[in-house]
Design an enzyme around this catalytic site. Structure first.
Site: not given
Length: 567
Positions: A138, A213, A237
């Site tokens: 990420k 997310s 997330s």
């Protein structure tokens, strides 16, 4: 008199966004210039398209789980270069199909793979437990000399001084980092939507959300452009993208996995602790990540971490009694029909397993839990996030508006209010521990230890499967466990069947939020999507939670369908 200086004219945010996208596209074109030739008319489900544009070898390698790839790499059956090249190729296609990547890393990853191949030739053994395994990351988890924007236009151009601690550990274990993935504006959506890169979509249905997310990780791993990736979780997330894309994902207990080296607003403010954790195509991949990181004793470099080694010997034997509590709903929002069907399917099979006892779990004030956690998310009232967006002039995305401006619990807290909500958090944690302890059937008269206590909770990951864009507004099935700091492990079960998972006629909503959620359900829209559930353990029982899911998978054969089938 001081000399006058010319004011530097700030670029419009749209130009910065275009610069970010051009940078990403160039990173892919350097490796695979032909990817731009994919047809514009892409079907909703992308798996057929992916396989059409890959060789048989590329398809076979990228669809193997990490534990199988590591065996092949450890025996020299395949090279790190061959595996990395295959995943770079599939990741390039995944970006075109789902918009999941912020940057491909072909030069770095292929140089790393070549080094590992040379090491293997010279030493006749792998360099470590993750030798040659491509891992995606990420974007807001820092990588040395690469950008670190965390989804904000104004932060485009920020550069990480060094690799995040968790990446240093994985690198020493032999990992190859091949792709960086998208996240939403503010990092606080169960969706992945930013002004820098746009919307990341779901590979099973491009009209729907990949989650957030860590949605870039979800979509990329869902496409099999990676088999193991790193996400973060403060309210769902990791688990939302894992569920939406039919993956395994773990929100570990806080202070087990190192977090030094990431980027976000309000650094150091942690009344609700964000954690780093894995998403993978297999449960073994989740376990490999946790064991590899904790075997490195990261608490010696990051003192905030608990000095708690990974217990690799934790195992559930067939004669060990297991008690599983079933949370059918949380008394706030009842899940859509596919989720309830998945719960019933799993429960009906578990009831036939000799060592398993099933009981209903009674939710304890889950609506109050949301009031507590959402009051502690933005103790500055969202001022720092607002300032980060105002710095570039970028507009607020819809779910940013929802979580900060439309959430009645969000306000700037005085010191006394901050203390109050932290006390409420701790009081709620004690109440929930009491509820869990009260599931005991007896108490050992000699030791006082409770016996017959629920081992894990089986529950939904969300109120439905992957939702329409900008509709992921109920966090209760994931944020609940962040508030309590319980490990939460997501796993795939089945797929939505539009003919079976029909709308329930005459349903009476429990709350206004429930009513709103049920208006979103349409079996024709969601047909074919993965259905996932999650197991919840008690604090620091991460190993036990994983071991129980291993046992369940072995006994009832999860998942019940082939998720990659295009049928």
């Amino acid at each position: 008199m001081a000399p006058k200086t010319k004011a530097v004219k700030q670029k419009p945010w749209q130009e910065i966004a275009q610069e970010a996208q051009d940078y990403r596209d160039a990173s892919i074109a350097r490796f695979d210039p032909d990817v731009s030739r994919l047809p514009e008319n892409i079907p909703r489900n992308v798996f057929g398209t992916l396989r059409q544009h890959l060789s048989q070898t590329e398809t076979e390698l990228t669809e193997k789980p990490p534990e199988e790839l590591l065996k092949l790499l450890a025996f020299g059956t395949v090279t790190a270069t061959a595996v990395t090249t295959a995943f770079l190729r599939r990741a390039s296609l995944a970006q075109k199909l789902t918009n999941c990547i912020t940057e491909l890393l072909p030069e770095r990853s292929l140089a790393r793979a070549a080094f590992l191949d040379n090491y293997f030739i010279q030493n006749k053994k792998p360099i470590g437990p993750l030798h040659g395994l491509p891992i995606s990351v990420k974007e807001h988890i820092g990588m040395k000399n690469l950008g670190l924007n965390a989804g904000y236009i104004a932060w485009w151009g920020k550069v990480a001084a060094e690799d995040a601690r968790v990446l240093q550990v994985l690198w020493q274990a032999g990992a190859v980092f091949h792709a960086r993935t998208t996240e939403p504006q503010t990092l606080m959506h169960l969706e992945t939507d930013s002004n820098l890169y746009g919307v990341t979509v779901n590979p099973y249905n491009r009209d729907l959300s990949a989650g957030g997310s860590s949605g870039g990780e979800g979509a990329l791993i869902g496409c099999r452009g990676s088999c193991l990736g790193i996400g973060t979780d403060i309210g769902g997330s990791i688990r939302s993208p894992a569920a939406n894309n039919g993956l395994y994902g773990l929100k570990p207990t806080a202070f087990r996995i190192p977090t030094d080296g990431w980027s976000s607003t309000m650094p150091g403010a942690d009344p609700i602790t964000t954690v780093i954790g894995p998403l993978s195509t297999s449960l073994e991949g989740v376990k490999l990540f946790m064991q590899t990181v904790l075997d490195a004793k990261p608490w010696l470099q990051e003192p905030a971490l608990m000095p708690l080694a990974w217990n690799s010997f934790f195992h559930i034997s067939p004669d060990k009694p297991l008690k599983i509590g079933i949370l059918w709903h949380d008394n706030v929002v009842r899940p859509h029909p596919p989720i309830t069907r998945a719960l019933r399917s799993v429960v009906s099979r578990l009831q036939k397993v000799p060592n398993v006892t099933i009981v209903d779990w009674k939710p304890h004030l889950h609506d109050e839990a949301w009031a507590i956690i959402s009051s502690l998310y933005y103790t500055d009232g969202g001022d720092e996030d607002a300032a980060a967006m105002a710095a570039s002039g970028e507009p607020w995305r819809p779910l940013t508006e929802w979580i900060i401006k439309e959430n009645p619990c969000i306000k700037k807290l005085s010191m006394q209010e901050f203390f109050y909500w932290q006390e409420e958090r701790e009081a709620y944690r004690q109440e929930y521990a009491k509820v869990w302890n009260e599931t005991a059937t007896s108490q050992n008269p000699e030791t006082g230890e409770l016996e017959g206590v629920v081992d894990v909770i089986l529950c939904p990951v969300g109120p439905g499967v992957a939702p329409l864009h900008n509709t992921a507004k109920y966090w209760g099935y994931t944020s609940q466990w962040n508030l309590l700091d319980y490990p939460a492990l997501v796993f795939p079960v089945s797929k939505v069947d539009a003919e079976v998972d029909i709308v329930e006629k005459g349903y009476e909503p429990m709350t206004d939020i429930d009513k709103e959620n049920w208006t979103l359900y349409d079996p024709e829209i969601f047909g074919g999507l993965p259905i996932s559930l999650q197991l919840i353990g008690r604090r620091f029982e991460d190993e036990k939670t994983i071991a129980i899911l291993e046992h369940i998978k072995q006994r009832i054969g999860l998942p019940f369908v082939d998720l990659l089938s295009c049928d």
